[in-house]
Design an enzyme around this catalytic site. Structure first.
Site, PDB file in Angstrom:
ATOM      1  N   ARG A   1       0.844  -1.214   0.000  1.00  0.00           N
ATOM      2  CA  ARG A   1       0.000   0.000   0.000  1.00  0.00           C
ATOM      3  C   ARG A   1       0.871   1.253   0.000  1.00  0.00           C
ATOM      4  O   ARG A   1       0.590   2.231  -0.681  1.00  0.00           O
ATOM      5  CB  ARG A   1      -0.853   0.053   1.265  1.00  0.00           C
ATOM      6  CG  ARG A   1      -2.113  -0.721   1.196  1.00  0.00           C
ATOM      7  CD  ARG A   1      -2.953  -0.487   2.455  1.00  0.00           C
ATOM      8  NE  ARG A   1      -3.995  -1.484   2.515  1.00  0.00           N
ATOM      9  CZ  ARG A   1      -5.126  -1.425   1.799  1.00  0.00           C
ATOM     10  NH1 ARG A   1      -5.360  -0.404   1.017  1.00  0.00           N
ATOM     11  NH2 ARG A   1      -6.015  -2.388   1.896  1.00  0.00           N
TER      12      ARG A   1
ATOM     13  N   HIS B   1     -18.502   9.992   1.261  1.00  0.00           N
ATOM     14  CA  HIS B   1     -18.923   8.638   1.648  1.00  0.00           C
ATOM     15  C   HIS B   1     -20.452   8.568   1.618  1.00  0.00           C
ATOM     16  O   HIS B   1     -21.126   9.476   2.122  1.00  0.00           O
ATOM     17  CB  HIS B   1     -18.399   8.312   3.052  1.00  0.00           C
ATOM     18  CG  HIS B   1     -18.756   6.925   3.471  1.00  0.00           C
ATOM     19  ND1 HIS B   1     -18.125   5.809   2.943  1.00  0.00           N
ATOM     20  CD2 HIS B   1     -19.690   6.460   4.329  1.00  0.00           C
ATOM     21  CE1 HIS B   1     -18.666   4.728   3.473  1.00  0.00           C
ATOM     22  NE2 HIS B   1     -19.618   5.086   4.309  1.00  0.00           N
TER      23      HIS B   1
ATOM     24  N   ASP C   1     -12.858   5.919   6.858  1.00  0.00           N
ATOM     25  CA  ASP C   1     -13.923   6.927   6.927  1.00  0.00           C
ATOM     26  C   ASP C   1     -14.058   7.538   8.322  1.00  0.00           C
ATOM     27  O   ASP C   1     -15.175   7.783   8.798  1.00  0.00           O
ATOM     28  CB  ASP C   1     -15.267   6.315   6.470  1.00  0.00           C
ATOM     29  CG  ASP C   1     -15.166   5.717   5.075  1.00  0.00           C
ATOM     30  OD1 ASP C   1     -14.576   6.361   4.205  1.00  0.00           O
ATOM     31  OD2 ASP C   1     -15.672   4.600   4.865  1.00  0.00           O
TER      32      ASP C   1
ATOM     33  N   GLU D   1     -24.655  13.793  -3.082  1.00  0.00           N
ATOM     34  CA  GLU D   1     -23.187  13.883  -3.183  1.00  0.00           C
ATOM     35  C   GLU D   1     -22.785  14.868  -4.274  1.00  0.00           C
ATOM     36  O   GLU D   1     -21.876  15.683  -4.094  1.00  0.00           O
ATOM     37  CB  GLU D   1     -22.578  12.513  -3.523  1.00  0.00           C
ATOM     38  CG  GLU D   1     -22.708  11.473  -2.437  1.00  0.00           C
ATOM     39  CD  GLU D   1     -22.033  10.156  -2.788  1.00  0.00           C
ATOM     40  OE1 GLU D   1     -21.813   9.360  -1.891  1.00  0.00           O
ATOM     41  OE2 GLU D   1     -21.732   9.917  -3.982  1.00  0.00           O
TER      42      GLU D   1
HETATM   43  C1  GAR Z   1     -20.003   7.201  -4.444  1.00  0.00           C
HETATM   44  O1  GAR Z   1     -21.327   7.045  -4.025  1.00  0.00           O
HETATM   45  C2  GAR Z   1     -19.086   7.385  -3.258  1.00  0.00           C
HETATM   46  O2  GAR Z   1     -19.703   8.005  -2.168  1.00  0.00           O
HETATM   47  C3  GAR Z   1     -18.725   5.969  -2.923  1.00  0.00           C
HETATM   48  O3  GAR Z   1     -18.583   5.345  -4.158  1.00  0.00           O
HETATM   49  C4  GAR Z   1     -19.483   5.919  -5.090  1.00  0.00           C
HETATM   50  C5  GAR Z   1     -18.712   6.173  -6.366  1.00  0.00           C
HETATM   51  O4  GAR Z   1     -19.552   6.626  -7.387  1.00  0.00           O
HETATM   52  N1  GAR Z   1     -17.544   5.909  -2.150  1.00  0.00           N
HETATM   53  C6  GAR Z   1     -17.347   5.012  -1.184  1.00  0.00           C
HETATM   54  O5  GAR Z   1     -18.126   4.140  -0.913  1.00  0.00           O
HETATM   55  C7  GAR Z   1     -16.020   5.163  -0.448  1.00  0.00           C
HETATM   56  N2  GAR Z   1     -16.059   4.457   0.791  1.00  0.00           N
HETATM   57  P1  GAR Z   1     -18.948   7.425  -8.630  1.00  0.00           P
HETATM   58  O6  GAR Z   1     -17.747   6.612  -9.134  1.00  0.00           O
HETATM   59  O7  GAR Z   1     -20.066   7.412  -9.616  1.00  0.00           O
HETATM   60  O8  GAR Z   1     -18.562   8.792  -8.171  1.00  0.00           O
END
Ligand code: GAR
Length: 203
Positions: free
Chosen positions: A64, A108, A144, A173
């Site tokens: 990582r 998130h 998170d 979001e």
């Molecule tokens: C989003 O809903 C984001 O909040 C989530 O992944 C999705 C990506 O969508 N992230 C997580 O779960 C991180 N823990 P996108 O690729 O269409 O933006």
């Protein structure tokens, strides 16, 4: 402010950031995208938007830390000032965070500290909550766990499944995340311990 986005998937949040920020007079601009999943849809979106995109497969690194050190190098070389995790499905280590202290943010799809980690809408449905939502937060080494900057609530409806709840959360979001990036770029957000201050906003 030069914003570097890290993403792993579809990139709807990347798109929302570009659509909201790439306007005359905007204090922030997405100047590069780094994607850890070769072939992910977000790479196409970046090409269409004219944003430099780099695919770096994390599987080709021994640890990582080695992968994050490469990310830090690529972002640093491009003069990135704020790192935005937009659907980036990996934990980040000090190898990245130490290069951008207090300058890494994530979105998130849940009201943290509830339902951290993967499949947050699925977790919320399984638990049976009536309200979920999304959280924008500073990133630390935990899953998170960093200081919360802003949250938006979304109702869980009786017929919701993971897809319908996830879509309703993503709509929030797409509104909230660019607004917070803009505030960070304007320099109006400050952090005291775990409390994030946004002047004029009642939390
Ligand atoms: C989003 O809903 C984001 O909040 C989530 O992944 C999705 C990506 O969508 N992230 C997580 O779960 C991180 N823990 P996108 O690729 O269409 O933006």
């Amino acid at each position: 402010m030069r914003v570097g986005v890290l993403a792993s998937g579809s990139g709807s949040n990347f798109q929302a950031l570009v659509d909201a920020l790439h306007r005359e007079g905007s204090p922030a601009r997405v100047t590069c995208l780094i994607c850890n999943v070769p072939g992910a849809k977000v790479l196409e979106r970046a090409a269409k938007a004219g944003v430099e995109a780099v695919a770096i497969d994390h599987k080709t690194f021994s640890s990582r830390e080695a992968f994050d050190a490469q990310l830090a190098k690529e972002l640093g070389e491009r003069g990135v000032e704020l790192v935005v995790l937009a659907g980036y499905m990996r934990l980040v280590t000090p190898a990245l965070l130490s290069r951008f202290p207090g300058r890494v943010v994530n979105v998130h799809p849940a009201l943290l500290p509830a339902f951290p980690g993967l499949h947050a809408p699925r977790q919320a449905l399984a638990y049976g909550v009536a309200i979920s939502g999304c959280t924008v937060h500073f990133v630390d080494e935990g899953t998170d766990t960093g200081p919360i900057i802003a949250q938006a609530a979304v109702p869980v409806l009786p017929d919701d499944d993971e897809a319908s709840l996830g879509a309703r959360i993503q709509k929030e979001e797409h509104r909230l995340f660019p607004a917070i990036v803009r505030e960070i770029a304007l320099g109006t957000i400050s952090v005291e311990g775990r409390r994030v201050k946004r002047p004029g906003v009642i939390a």
